[in-house]
Design a protein around this motif. Structure first.
Motif, PDB file in Angstrom:
ATOM      1  N   GLY A   1       0.786  -1.230   0.000  1.00 33.61           N
ATOM      2  CA  GLY A   1       0.000   0.000   0.000  1.00 33.61           C
ATOM      3  C   GLY A   1       0.815   1.276   0.000  1.00 33.61           C
TER       4      GLY A   1
ATOM      5  N   GLU B   1       2.658   6.395   1.904  1.00 33.73           N
ATOM      6  CA  GLU B   1       1.432   5.604   1.850  1.00 33.73           C
ATOM      7  C   GLU B   1       0.538   6.124   0.721  1.00 33.73           C
ATOM      8  OE1 GLU B   1      -2.034   3.953   4.882  1.00 33.73           O
ATOM      9  OE2 GLU B   1      -0.895   5.758   5.380  1.00 33.73           O
ATOM     10  N   SER B   2       0.026   5.225  -0.096  1.00 34.99           N
ATOM     11  CA  SER B   2      -0.741   5.597  -1.278  1.00 34.99           C
ATOM     12  C   SER B   2      -1.991   6.413  -0.923  1.00 34.99           C
ATOM     13  CB  SER B   2      -1.157   4.334  -2.046  1.00 34.99           C
ATOM     14  OG  SER B   2      -1.923   4.676  -3.172  1.00 34.99           O
ATOM     15  N   VAL B   3      -2.752   5.966   0.075  1.00 35.75           N
ATOM     16  CA  VAL B   3      -3.979   6.658   0.450  1.00 35.75           C
ATOM     17  C   VAL B   3      -3.664   8.044   1.010  1.00 35.75           C
ATOM     18  CG1 VAL B   3      -5.979   6.625   1.990  1.00 35.75           C
ATOM     19  CG2 VAL B   3      -5.223   4.510   0.880  1.00 35.75           C
ATOM     20  N   ALA B   4      -2.612   8.137   1.827  1.00 39.10           N
ATOM     21  CA  ALA B   4      -2.228   9.428   2.406  1.00 39.10           C
ATOM     22  C   ALA B   4      -1.782  10.399   1.315  1.00 39.10           C
ATOM     23  CB  ALA B   4      -1.114   9.233   3.427  1.00 39.10           C
TER      24      ALA B   4
ATOM     25  N   LEU C   1      -2.813  10.388  -1.839  1.00 37.64           N
ATOM     26  CA  LEU C   1      -4.006  10.798  -2.572  1.00 37.64           C
ATOM     27  C   LEU C   1      -4.758  11.888  -1.816  1.00 37.64           C
ATOM     28  CD1 LEU C   1      -5.927  10.416  -4.937  1.00 37.64           C
ATOM     29  CD2 LEU C   1      -7.030   8.569  -3.673  1.00 37.64           C
ATOM     30  N   LYS C   2      -4.880  11.742  -0.513  1.00 36.19           N
ATOM     31  CA  LYS C   2      -5.563  12.753   0.305  1.00 36.19           C
ATOM     32  C   LYS C   2      -4.806  14.075   0.259  1.00 36.19           C
ATOM     33  CE  LYS C   2      -7.757   9.585   3.611  1.00 36.19           C
ATOM     34  NZ  LYS C   2      -7.803   9.132   5.027  1.00 36.19           N
TER      35      LYS C   2
ATOM     36  N   ARG D   1      -5.477  15.854  -3.035  1.00 39.01           N
ATOM     37  CA  ARG D   1      -6.820  16.428  -3.060  1.00 39.01           C
ATOM     38  C   ARG D   1      -6.876  17.713  -2.236  1.00 39.01           C
ATOM     39  NH1 ARG D   1     -10.487  10.926  -2.221  1.00 39.01           N
ATOM     40  NH2 ARG D   1     -10.347  10.182  -4.390  1.00 39.01           N
TER      41      ARG D   1
ATOM     42  N   HIS E   1      -3.040   2.876 -10.701  1.00 38.02           N
ATOM     43  CA  HIS E   1      -2.529   3.284  -9.394  1.00 38.02           C
ATOM     44  C   HIS E   1      -1.125   3.853  -9.555  1.00 38.02           C
ATOM     45  CE1 HIS E   1      -1.150  -1.169  -9.094  1.00 38.02           C
ATOM     46  NE2 HIS E   1      -0.129  -0.437  -9.435  1.00 38.02           N
TER      47      HIS E   1
END
Length: 218
Positions: free
Chosen positions: A24, A43-46, A48-49, A52, A85
């Protein structure tokens, strides 16, 4: 300022890079004019956030495991076209007192009168390059098309006075244009008209022949 946590990458083998993605995280590199390049992962999700929140050209702090923070912006992102991704990120440490070039997205605003007349709005330039301090880089540039009629074009020269930063693009570069509608002949109608005309002509010829035929009584 937004903070994104980063891990050091010491093992740069392909297998370890794949493991980072499977867990991840996204491999990347931190570099700048006054620092040595340093492999990192986030971290991928962090990530992306963060994107944004700050936008394409936004500034944020990349915090390393040793606690040191670097003012950075994303210079380049690589994306897997099949899995959609992130595969690699370049983080550039910026000098807040030094001007730099940045590509800023263009957004069209309003309704072009030419479109209601059948014209086609053609968006030609999706990014404009600006030159300014990192903190002054706009998130986007809005272009008002509400005065464009059929045949009109809006170029870079007309945008300079509406933007507070220097634009690098040439004055004659077109951003958006309203093209005249294309008129095409319907092949069915053309064929039908042609057949009708030939039919009338053939009928007239037959009538003339009948008049000259022996034994015909008027």
């Amino acid at each position: 300022m937004t903070v994104l946590q980063a891990r050091d990458r010491k093992d740069l083998t392909g297998q370890e890079t794949r493991n980072i993605r499977l867990n991840g995280f996204v491999p990347g590199v931190l570099y700048g004019n006054k620092i040595e390049s340093q492999p990192v992962s986030v971290e991928s999700v962090a990530f992306l956030k963060t994107m944004r929140e700050v936008g394409q050209n936004g500034l944020f702090d990349l915090e390393l495991e040793n606690g040191k923070k670097h003012h950075v912006m994303v210079q380049e992102v690589q994306v897997d076209p099949l899995k959609n991704h992130y595969t690699h990120i370049d983080f550039f440490e910026v000098n807040m007192k030094e001007k730099r070039d940045a590509n800023v997205p263009v957004h069209l605003e309003g309704e072009a009168p030419g479109a209601s007349e059948g014209g086609i709005v053609n968006h030609l330039l999706y990014e404009i390059t600006v030159h300014c301090l990192p903190a002054d880089i706009p998130e986007s540039i809005t272009v008002d098309i509400s005065s464009l009629n059929v045949g009109d074009t809006l170029s870079i020269s007309e945008m300079r006075s509406t933007v507070s930063v220097d634009i690098v693009n040439e004055d004659d570069e077109a951003i958006v244009t309203v093209q005249a509608p294309t008129v095409t002949e319907d092949p069915d109608e053309t064929e039908e008209d042609g057949t009708t005309a030939l039919g009338v002509e053939a009928t007239e010829e037959r009538e003339d022949d009948d008049k000259d035929r022996p034994g015909r009584v008027e």
